[in-house]
Design an enzyme around this catalytic site. Structure first.
Site, PDB file in Angstrom:
ATOM      1  N   HIS A  91     -13.433  56.071 -22.215  1.00 34.53           N
ATOM      2  CA  HIS A  91     -12.828  57.145 -21.439  1.00 34.53           C
ATOM      3  C   HIS A  91     -13.208  58.544 -21.937  1.00 34.53           C
ATOM      4  O   HIS A  91     -13.414  59.446 -21.139  1.00 34.53           O
ATOM      5  CB  HIS A  91     -11.311  56.975 -21.481  1.00 34.53           C
ATOM      6  CG  HIS A  91     -10.566  57.933 -20.621  1.00 34.53           C
ATOM      7  ND1 HIS A  91     -10.573  57.855 -19.249  1.00 34.53           N
ATOM      8  CD2 HIS A  91      -9.783  59.006 -20.932  1.00 34.53           C
ATOM      9  CE1 HIS A  91      -9.817  58.817 -18.747  1.00 34.53           C
ATOM     10  NE2 HIS A  91      -9.333  59.540 -19.738  1.00 34.53           N
ATOM     11  N   ASP A 101     -11.648  62.279 -16.561  1.00 42.92           N
ATOM     12  CA  ASP A 101     -10.193  62.320 -16.464  1.00 42.92           C
ATOM     13  C   ASP A 101      -9.798  63.443 -15.486  1.00 42.92           C
ATOM     14  O   ASP A 101     -10.401  63.571 -14.427  1.00 42.92           O
ATOM     15  CB  ASP A 101      -9.588  62.512 -17.859  1.00 42.92           C
ATOM     16  CG  ASP A 101      -8.087  62.203 -17.919  1.00 42.92           C
ATOM     17  OD1 ASP A 101      -7.739  61.027 -18.056  1.00 42.92           O
ATOM     18  OD2 ASP A 101      -7.285  63.140 -17.816  1.00 42.92           O
ATOM     19  N   TYR A 133       0.774  65.838 -14.444  1.00 39.58           N
ATOM     20  CA  TYR A 133       0.896  64.568 -13.722  1.00 39.58           C
ATOM     21  C   TYR A 133       1.929  64.683 -12.607  1.00 39.58           C
ATOM     22  O   TYR A 133       1.717  64.192 -11.496  1.00 39.58           O
ATOM     23  CB  TYR A 133       1.277  63.447 -14.688  1.00 39.58           C
ATOM     24  CG  TYR A 133       0.132  63.000 -15.553  1.00 39.58           C
ATOM     25  CD1 TYR A 133      -0.616  61.868 -15.237  1.00 39.58           C
ATOM     26  CD2 TYR A 133      -0.236  63.720 -16.679  1.00 39.58           C
ATOM     27  CE1 TYR A 133      -1.680  61.460 -16.024  1.00 39.58           C
ATOM     28  CE2 TYR A 133      -1.296  63.332 -17.473  1.00 39.58           C
ATOM     29  CZ  TYR A 133      -2.015  62.200 -17.140  1.00 39.58           C
ATOM     30  OH  TYR A 133      -3.078  61.817 -17.915  1.00 39.58           O
TER      31      TYR A 133
END
Length: 454
Positions: A430, A225, A373
């Site tokens: 993930h 990630d 983000y």
């Protein structure tokens, strides 16, 4: 005339080769100040012990909020297709309030040594775990492991014993690691930036400074990630210090080979894809396009206006749990959306999942974590220089089959020309270190062995 044309073509190709050939660029090593107010003349560089703590007031406030949670009934037979199913959320909240023991989990968190140190104006939290014992003549290998969103340093608690004490966990004693797991600024116990612009490159520089402060001139890095991007940026900033880079996710969409997907599954072998690649990517609509659309709504919100949804999540533990744990369902396996419980207990325990939620809740860092983000994607998707740059340190890639998007070796090698290990993992998604610590540890050890044989 034809000779002149031929010579012109050859000359043109030679010029093109010199202009377009790979250049081992490095990112400029800049500096920053992310703390409140102006930068002071000096910064305290001491490393201070830290302990996770809680209080009766903190727990009572949580329980009061949980008792007042307002949930909307789910649609019939909707399972996790509309997001976190509120019928199952009732069970999670009941366990959280009546059975989950936060004080006990605080003791679990404090099992490893915690520290804090100021870097570029921010109090950076990290755990630093040394081997309990070393074989004669063995020097531990420093390893930086970096988490992502919506995870935390706690994701690595199950893999740390396999790396620091491998012989007692069936992995032999050829590779023994000294593990450092920091919290990304604005996540958990690391201080959030007071200023705009703290992106992955800035965090990579901060973590590089952390490793130097700990006395490591050479070290390995591992991440998934955001952690994969931060570790990649570290290799672009200081390639002579990063001995090896191991990732289980790669930002490789700026790639000619991605265009070949639209030529259909039958032509993929012509472009060098394996049968396993084809299995993981096709049918294209379902496994790449629809899956990406289904799972990326959060990304658009957090890349544009993270503070708006952050207000709600920081005020409601029930909302925070639903928002975070939904990712531990479908990012572990997209088929888990067909289950009434989201498949959450297939790989995790509620104690582990709620511990991650509690790290966000007790530190009030959901909003600052989401801002990461905005800082990385709010100015243009994949437009920053580091996305165009290649990585020239030995690299290993673990391709877990249930990752949101599969990255074939062809794609990864374009970004990482020194890819020396690419592994199709037997299972997992993930949250690799959290889901499959043994598989990830084995692949990491294999990669380090290849690096050291070079």
């Amino acid at each position: 005339m034809w000779l002149e044309i031929l010579l012109s073509l050859v000359l043109g190709l030679v010029i093109y080769w010199f202009v377009s050939r790979d250049k081992e660029e490095t990112l400029p090593f800049e500096d920053g100040w992310w703390g409140p107010g102006p930068r002071p003349p000096t910064e305290d560089e001491s490393i201070r012990p830290f302990k996770v703590e809680t209080s009766d007031e903190e727990i009572e406030d949580l329980h009061q909020r949980l008792r007042k949670a307002r949930l909307t009934p789910p649609l019939e037979d909707s399972r996790f297709h509309y997001g976190f199913n509120s019928n199952y959320l009732k069970k999670v909240l009941s366990y959280w309030q009546n059975e989950f023991n936060w004080r006990k989990q605080v003791e679990v968190l404090n099992r490893y040594p915690h520290f804090k140190t100021k870097i570029e104006g921010l109090d950076i939290h990290f755990i630093h775990v040394k081997p309990p014992q070393l074989p004669s003549g063995c020097t531990p290998k420093p390893l930086l492991m970096v988490h992502g969103w919506p995870g935390s340093f706690y994701e690595f608690y199950k893999i740390i014993p396999l790396l620091t004490d491998p012989k007692n966990h069936g992995l032999g004693d050829k590779h023994v690691f000294e593990v450092i797991c920091p919290s990304i600024p604005g996540y958990g116990f690391s201080e959030a930036a007071s200023k705009k612009g703290l992106n992955s490159v800035a965090v990579a520089r901060i973590f590089y400074k952390l490793m130097l402060r700990l006395g490591f001139q050479e070290f390995y890095t591992q991440g998934g990630d955001w952690g994969s991007l931060i570790c990649t940026n570290m290799a672009q900033l200081a390639p002579s210090h990063v001995k090896g880079l191991h990732v289980n996710m790669a930002f490789v969409l700026r790639n000619f080979y991605t265009l070949t997907l639209f030529l259909g599954a039958r032509l993929q072998k012509f472009f060098g894809y394996t049968e396993r690649d084809v299995e993981l990517m096709f049918p294209l609509k379902e496994k790449m396009l629809y899956s990406l659309v289904r799972e990326s709504g959060y990304l658009h919100i957090q890349s544009t206006k993270p503070d708006t949804v952050g207000c709600a999540l920081n005020d409601s533990p029930a909302g925070l749990a639903a928002y975070l744990l939904e990712k531990f369902s479908t990012w572990t396996n997209t088929e888990f959306r067909d289950r009434e419980d989201g498949g959450l207990l297939g790989k995790f325990s509620l104690d582990d999942l709620l511990t991650i939620v509690m790290i966000y809740w007790t530190t009030g860092t959901i909003t600052s974590s989401q801002r990461f983000y905005k800082e990385n994607m709010g100015g243009g998707f994949l437009s920053d220089k580091h996305h165009r740059m290649k990585v020239y340190v030995p690299t290993g890639f673990a391709a877990f089959p249930c990752e949101i998007l599969h990255a074939p070796e062809k794609w990864v090698r374009v970004k990482y020309p020194k890819l020396i290990s690419y592994s199709y993992m037997a299972r997992g998604g993930h949250f690799a270190a959290f889901e499959e610590p043994e598989l990830l540890a084995q692949d990491l050890c294999k990669f380090v062995g290849l690096v050291e044989r070079q």
